[in-house]
Every structure is written in structure tokens, then in C-alpha cells.
Motif scaffolding. Structure first.
Motif, PDB file in Angstrom:
ATOM      1  N   UNK A  39     -14.019  -6.686 -26.255  1.00 23.37           N
ATOM      2  CA  UNK A  39     -12.922  -7.503 -25.760  1.00 23.37           C
ATOM      3  C   UNK A  39     -12.762  -7.184 -24.273  1.00 23.37           C
ATOM      4  N   UNK A  40     -11.757  -7.706 -23.653  1.00 25.76           N
ATOM      5  CA  UNK A  40     -11.611  -7.520 -22.207  1.00 25.76           C
ATOM      6  C   UNK A  40     -10.749  -6.318 -21.841  1.00 25.76           C
ATOM      7  N   UNK A  41     -10.446  -5.450 -22.805  1.00 22.65           N
ATOM      8  CA  UNK A  41      -9.696  -4.234 -22.498  1.00 22.65           C
ATOM      9  C   UNK A  41     -10.549  -3.330 -21.612  1.00 22.65           C
ATOM     10  N   UNK A  42      -9.881  -2.619 -20.718  1.00 20.04           N
ATOM     11  CA  UNK A  42     -10.590  -1.693 -19.836  1.00 20.04           C
ATOM     12  C   UNK A  42     -11.353  -0.666 -20.679  1.00 20.04           C
ATOM     13  N   UNK A  43     -12.587  -0.452 -20.344  1.00 17.89           N
ATOM     14  CA  UNK A  43     -13.519   0.482 -20.971  1.00 17.89           C
ATOM     15  C   UNK A  43     -14.126  -0.005 -22.284  1.00 17.89           C
ATOM     16  N   UNK A 143      -9.817  -2.286 -45.731  1.00 22.18           N
ATOM     17  CA  UNK A 143     -10.965  -2.502 -44.847  1.00 22.18           C
ATOM     18  C   UNK A 143     -11.130  -1.270 -43.967  1.00 22.18           C
ATOM     19  N   UNK A 144     -12.317  -0.710 -43.956  1.00 17.93           N
ATOM     20  CA  UNK A 144     -12.562   0.522 -43.216  1.00 17.93           C
ATOM     21  C   UNK A 144     -12.991   0.226 -41.789  1.00 17.93           C
ATOM     22  N   UNK A 145     -12.485   1.049 -40.866  1.00 14.29           N
ATOM     23  CA  UNK A 145     -12.848   0.944 -39.456  1.00 14.29           C
ATOM     24  C   UNK A 145     -12.898   2.353 -38.887  1.00 14.29           C
ATOM     25  N   UNK A 146     -13.420   2.469 -37.690  1.00 18.32           N
ATOM     26  CA  UNK A 146     -13.531   3.768 -37.028  1.00 18.32           C
ATOM     27  C   UNK A 146     -12.357   3.959 -36.089  1.00 18.32           C
ATOM     28  N   UNK A 147     -11.859   5.182 -36.040  1.00 12.82           N
ATOM     29  CA  UNK A 147     -10.757   5.507 -35.146  1.00 12.82           C
ATOM     30  C   UNK A 147     -11.225   6.436 -34.034  1.00 12.82           C
ATOM     31  N   UNK A 148     -10.656   6.217 -32.863  1.00  6.59           N
ATOM     32  CA  UNK A 148     -10.870   7.096 -31.727  1.00  6.59           C
ATOM     33  C   UNK A 148      -9.496   7.423 -31.164  1.00  6.59           C
ATOM     34  N   UNK A 149      -9.316   8.586 -30.568  1.00  3.85           N
ATOM     35  CA  UNK A 149      -7.988   8.919 -30.038  1.00  3.85           C
ATOM     36  C   UNK A 149      -7.516   7.920 -28.977  1.00  3.85           C
ATOM     37  N   UNK A 150      -6.225   7.680 -28.983  1.00  2.27           N
ATOM     38  CA  UNK A 150      -5.596   6.800 -27.996  1.00  2.27           C
ATOM     39  C   UNK A 150      -5.223   7.617 -26.776  1.00  2.27           C
ATOM     40  N   UNK A 151      -5.339   7.078 -25.583  1.00  4.16           N
ATOM     41  CA  UNK A 151      -5.850   5.763 -25.198  1.00  4.16           C
ATOM     42  C   UNK A 151      -7.308   5.832 -24.771  1.00  4.16           C
ATOM     43  N   UNK A 152      -7.941   4.668 -24.700  1.00  7.26           N
ATOM     44  CA  UNK A 152      -9.313   4.543 -24.225  1.00  7.26           C
ATOM     45  C   UNK A 152      -9.336   4.032 -22.787  1.00  7.26           C
ATOM     46  N   UNK A 153      -8.440   3.138 -22.460  1.00  8.95           N
ATOM     47  CA  UNK A 153      -8.459   2.463 -21.155  1.00  8.95           C
ATOM     48  C   UNK A 153      -8.523   3.395 -19.945  1.00  8.95           C
ATOM     49  N   UNK A 154      -7.775   4.498 -19.881  1.00  8.02           N
ATOM     50  CA  UNK A 154      -7.803   5.308 -18.654  1.00  8.02           C
ATOM     51  C   UNK A 154      -8.945   6.324 -18.556  1.00  8.02           C
ATOM     52  N   UNK A 155      -9.830   6.365 -19.527  1.00  5.65           N
ATOM     53  CA  UNK A 155     -10.903   7.350 -19.511  1.00  5.65           C
ATOM     54  C   UNK A 155     -11.887   7.095 -18.377  1.00  5.65           C
ATOM     55  N   UNK A 156     -12.474   8.181 -17.865  1.00  3.38           N
ATOM     56  CA  UNK A 156     -13.555   8.031 -16.898  1.00  3.38           C
ATOM     57  C   UNK A 156     -14.857   7.861 -17.687  1.00  3.38           C
TER      58      UNK A 156
END
Length: 188
Positions: A39-43, A143-156
Motif C-alpha cells: 500500500x502507500x504507507x511509508x516503508x 484468518x491468520x496474518x503475520x504481526x510486526x511491532x508497531x510502528x513501521x512507518x518511522x523505521x530506517x
């Protein structure tokens, strides 16, 4: 001041089916073409690009088809869905890093499953409830999905890659049906 609440499910109504189908899983990913729907979210694109590189390096996938949705809240366009179903053996979707995009990503994953292509959706852990709500609306509770810690957008760049490395085993499990990796937020 907000005058109304934004519906993170995008106003999607529950479908009339008796449960969304789940596509048959391959035993392995080697030799398969992987679709990456960002999608168009940063990162989001950088995250999925890292996932694609890792899948090629560690699981010998044959190629990658990259597409980016124009809107974080709208479903995958029908033409994009059809194209990716034609070209891809499996699809990774993400990154759900807000309520609306998490709901949309799950709806997209369910759409790929219904079209016969195994899908793995990545959402940040802060929006698990929103993602699960969309699954329920799409007649796919659980429905199963993968989780990653929030947030993703500000990561380098290094942070994005670390997250991709951490979530990769879960994605592989979702795409191949291996259930050895528990559903939880991955460290990183």
C-alpha cells in the motif's frame, strides 16, 4: 475536532458467503513467483522488497511481481487482482500499519485466497483487532496474518530489514501452511 468516526473497515459489509475459501498451499516456495502487494504507507514497499529478497535468498523463489495499491483503504483493484492471480503463485500483502490499511490488507488477502492464490498479510500489532474485525466481516473469522511491532512507518532502512527478517518465518508458514510459527508479534 472530529465530527465523525472513520470506519477502519472502509464500510465493507459482511459478504453473504458461508466462509471465504482458503487456497491450497504449496509444500515449498522454491521455484515459485511471489507477488508483493504494497500500500502507500511509508516503508510498505521497502518492507515487502526486503521480504522478496529474503524469500529469494533463503527459499529460492523464482521471481517477484511488485504492485502498489493507490489507496490504503480501498480493496485491491479488480484488474490488479486478476493480473497478480495470473502471474503469481503466492502473494505477500502489507503493510497494515494503521486501522484502515490493516483492514484493507486483510480483505485483500482474503480476496487472493478466494481466487486460489495463497496470501500472507503483514499488519502491525497495534491493529490486530481491526484486522481480525475485517476477517470477521469477510466471513473468515480466524484468518491468520503475520504481526510486526508497531510502528513501521518511522523505521530506517536497517529497522525495516530487521523487521522483514523477524517476520519471514511466519510468512513462510502462512504461505506454505506450516503451522510451526505461532501467531504473535515478532521481536524487532
Amino acid at each position: 475536532m472530529f465530527e465523525s468516526m472513520i470506519d477502519p473497515t472502509g464500510g465493507w459489509a459482511a459478504s453473504a458467503t458461508d466462509g471465504a475459501p482458503r487456497a491450497a498451499r504449496p509444500d515449498r516456495l522454491d521455484g515459485l513467483t511471489v507477488g508483493l502487494l504494497a500500500n502507500t504507507k511509508r516503508n510498505a514497499e521497502a518492507f515487502l522488497e526486503a521480504v522478496g529478497e529474503l524469500l529469494a535468498g533463503e527459499h529460492a523463489t523464482a521471481g517477484v511481481v511488485r504492485r502498489t495499491k493507490a489507496s490504503i483503504v480501498d480493496p485491491v483493484p479488480a484488474a490488479t487482482l486478476a493480473e497478480m492471480v495470473e502471474l503469481c503463485d503466492v502473494v505477500v500483502i502489507g503493510v497494515g500499519d494503521c486501522g484502515s490499511c490493516s483492514a484493507s490488507a486483510v480483505a485483500d488477502g482474503i480476496a487472493f485466497e478466494a481466487a486460489g492464490v495463497p496470501a500472507a498479510v503483514i499488519c502491525s500489532d497495534a491493529f490486530r483487532v481491526t484486522a481480525e474485525a475485517m476477517a470477521g466481516l469477510r466471513d473468515s473469522p480466524g484468518y491468520e496474518f503475520a504481526l510486526t511491532p508497531h510502528p513501521v512507518a518511522p523505521l530506517d532502512a536497517d529497522g525495516v530489514r530487521e523487521r522483514a527478517v523477524a517476520v519471514l518465518p511466519r510468512l513462510v508458514g502462512l504461505l506454505t501452511g506450516a503451522s510451526a510459527v505461532p501467531e504473535r508479534a515478532v521481536a524487532g
